[in-house]
Design a protein around this motif. Sequence first.
Motif, PDB file in Angstrom:
ATOM      1  N   UNK A 244      94.425  89.834  84.734  1.00 28.20           N
ATOM      2  CA  UNK A 244      95.874  89.888  84.903  1.00 28.20           C
ATOM      3  C   UNK A 244      96.330  91.286  85.302  1.00 28.20           C
ATOM      4  N   UNK A 245      95.673  92.301  84.774  1.00 24.56           N
ATOM      5  CA  UNK A 245      96.093  93.676  85.038  1.00 24.56           C
ATOM      6  C   UNK A 245      95.876  94.064  86.502  1.00 24.56           C
ATOM      7  N   UNK A 246      94.908  93.413  87.148  1.00 23.11           N
ATOM      8  CA  UNK A 246      94.633  93.728  88.550  1.00 23.11           C
ATOM      9  C   UNK A 246      95.605  93.045  89.510  1.00 23.11           C
ATOM     10  N   UNK A 247      96.509  92.250  88.959  1.00 23.12           N
ATOM     11  CA  UNK A 247      97.471  91.556  89.821  1.00 23.12           C
ATOM     12  C   UNK A 247      98.801  92.312  89.834  1.00 23.12           C
ATOM     13  N   UNK A 248      99.594  92.125  90.884  1.00 17.29           N
ATOM     14  CA  UNK A 248     100.910  92.783  90.924  1.00 17.29           C
ATOM     15  C   UNK A 248     101.810  92.266  89.803  1.00 17.29           C
ATOM     16  N   UNK A 249     102.378  93.203  89.009  1.00 15.59           N
ATOM     17  CA  UNK A 249     103.231  92.824  87.884  1.00 15.59           C
ATOM     18  C   UNK A 249     104.498  93.674  87.914  1.00 15.59           C
ATOM     19  N   UNK A 250     105.589  93.099  87.380  1.00 12.52           N
ATOM     20  CA  UNK A 250     106.801  93.906  87.249  1.00 12.52           C
ATOM     21  C   UNK A 250     106.639  94.845  86.065  1.00 12.52           C
ATOM     22  N   UNK A 251     107.598  95.726  85.853  1.00 19.94           N
ATOM     23  CA  UNK A 251     107.483  96.772  84.833  1.00 19.94           C
ATOM     24  C   UNK A 251     107.351  96.193  83.436  1.00 19.94           C
ATOM     25  N   UNK A 255     104.074  96.438  81.023  1.00 21.40           N
ATOM     26  CA  UNK A 255     104.092  97.041  79.692  1.00 21.40           C
ATOM     27  C   UNK A 255     103.491  96.097  78.643  1.00 21.40           C
ATOM     28  N   UNK A 256     103.795  94.804  78.747  1.00 19.69           N
ATOM     29  CA  UNK A 256     103.243  93.835  77.806  1.00 19.69           C
ATOM     30  C   UNK A 256     101.718  93.742  77.940  1.00 19.69           C
ATOM     31  N   UNK A 257     101.233  93.769  79.161  1.00 20.67           N
ATOM     32  CA  UNK A 257      99.781  93.719  79.374  1.00 20.67           C
ATOM     33  C   UNK A 257      99.113  94.949  78.766  1.00 20.67           C
ATOM     34  N   UNK A 258      99.740  96.129  78.929  1.00 17.85           N
ATOM     35  CA  UNK A 258      99.173  97.350  78.349  1.00 17.85           C
ATOM     36  C   UNK A 258      99.162  97.276  76.821  1.00 17.85           C
TER      37      UNK A 258
END
Length: 582
Positions: A244-251, A255-258
């Motif tokens: 999931x982290x390697x995909x484009x994500x909004x801010x 932050x939730x993934x981190x």
Amino acid sequence: MSPQRLDQLRAEQVAGFYRNSTPGTAGGMIVAPILSGLLVYEKAISFGVAAIFVLLLASSTVGRLALIRSYKKAEPPAKDWRRWANFAIVTALIGGSCWGLGGLFLMDPGRPEYQFMVLMTCAALAAGAITAFGTYLPSYYCNLFTIMAPGCVWSALQGDALHWTYAILDVIWVVVVAVLANSFSKLLIDSLELQFANLDLANDLLVQKEFAEAANVAKSRFLASASHDLRQPVHALGMFVGALRDRPLDEVSGRLVRQIQNSIGTLDSLFSAILDISRLDAGVIESGPQAFAIHPMLERICRDEIPEIDRKGIELRLVHCSLFVRTDPVLLERVLRNLVSNAVRYTDAGRVVVGCRRGARLSVQVWDSGRGIPADQQDLIFQEFYQIGNSERDRAQGLGLGLAIVRRLTRILDIPMQMQSRVARGSVFKLSIPVAAERSVAIEPSQGLPAVAQASRFILVIDDEVEIQEGMKALLTGWGHSVVTASSCAEMLEYATAFITTPSLIISDYRLRNGEDGILAIERLRSEFNSDIPAILITGDTTPDRIRDAVISDCFLMHKPVSDNRLRASIAKLTAEVPGRL
């Protein structure tokens, strides 16, 4: 005293009779011909009487020696003591009667001086038998009274003052010797009871030690099983988060993934600590001594603690040391990092001092002015998961495994460790390290593998958990690899019939279904493709046996949960010499 213990006590008393009787029996046999020969020479008795007396005593002696030999050969159990005790009583009665009744035939009615000699010989033999027969009183009393009673009665029946004196002296002698024999027997029994008490204590300690060892094994097995079961979903979660982290994500999503990644990192720290304990218990960690300067290592450790020192507003002082030591630098650094980190963590005001004292060995010392450790808890802090003042299990205060790891590592390194502490005054930990005769370059820690761009690889993934298969496939395909997943080696072999190229890498779980393990699966796949394919063996199992099996295999071992960064670096390292095959 229990019946079983009483049987053991009596058996030891009877055994003492059979051990000690031979010298006294042989001595009596030697005295008999000497005494009777003297009486024959002095014409106090006839040769025939003397011969009969000696033959009777010789028969008794031979019978007793045969009985002693039979006892030693039989080595009877304690429960048979009564039978052998009865044999001892019988042989004591026979031997005593030979001297007591036989001695009457040695008396010359008209020669009082020779009568006294015979009586004194009987009295001496009765007293000397204490050490031989006194271990079991019934046998001794039978021997004593059968030796002394006939002569006493015969003297009393003579009716004159001299013989009455002989009889009275005999009675007094019997009483005195009987008291001595009783004291000897009591002393022996007390000694045996003390011996048995010590034996019981030793057995109890052995049982308690076995219970403790069994509890420790059960604890290790539980921790290993629990960590394996927990690692599975966490490992899968890490794969999904990495993909999931390697995909484009909004801010917000980023932050939730981190935050999820940080939580996984905290779990990974716990699992890594448990794994370290299991590795140490498994004996797969060995010391590799080498000479290196101690100061750069201490400086590096202290430098890493600066952010926490600044946050707490305390002082960290490092005293310079120019000496070189000889030990395993990696394991020693792990020990010192734990000690310095603990000193900083438990010091709320004041300072932490790290320094060395020279001597036959170098004493590396970590001082702090922290909370201190109560005397009754100074041994407990080296147990797993034990922490002082952290009943809420605040993870900010660590996991409670650091000092348990330190103690195990110092034993592997053969480095004595001392600790002194006073409540509210602080603590000091001292390590005694061999000084190096030669000098070497400073040891710097490895910085890990740099991130590299990877060519597309053909990777086989074997795992019996569907979630992990899906997570691994999503992660690896996101990195540009071609991936085939299967839940068993047999299933992967079925897929292999359609492969047009040899795989670049095999990634397999260690524990598969139906008793299959990853090592055998990897070996079968290598054999199928007739190629030594690089392989990564992933396991959540931390039991010592599992770790030893994995270490001796020729696969690269990784423990769950595996971070995507470590996995990516490992794939790059293992396939660096393998050309892209797609």
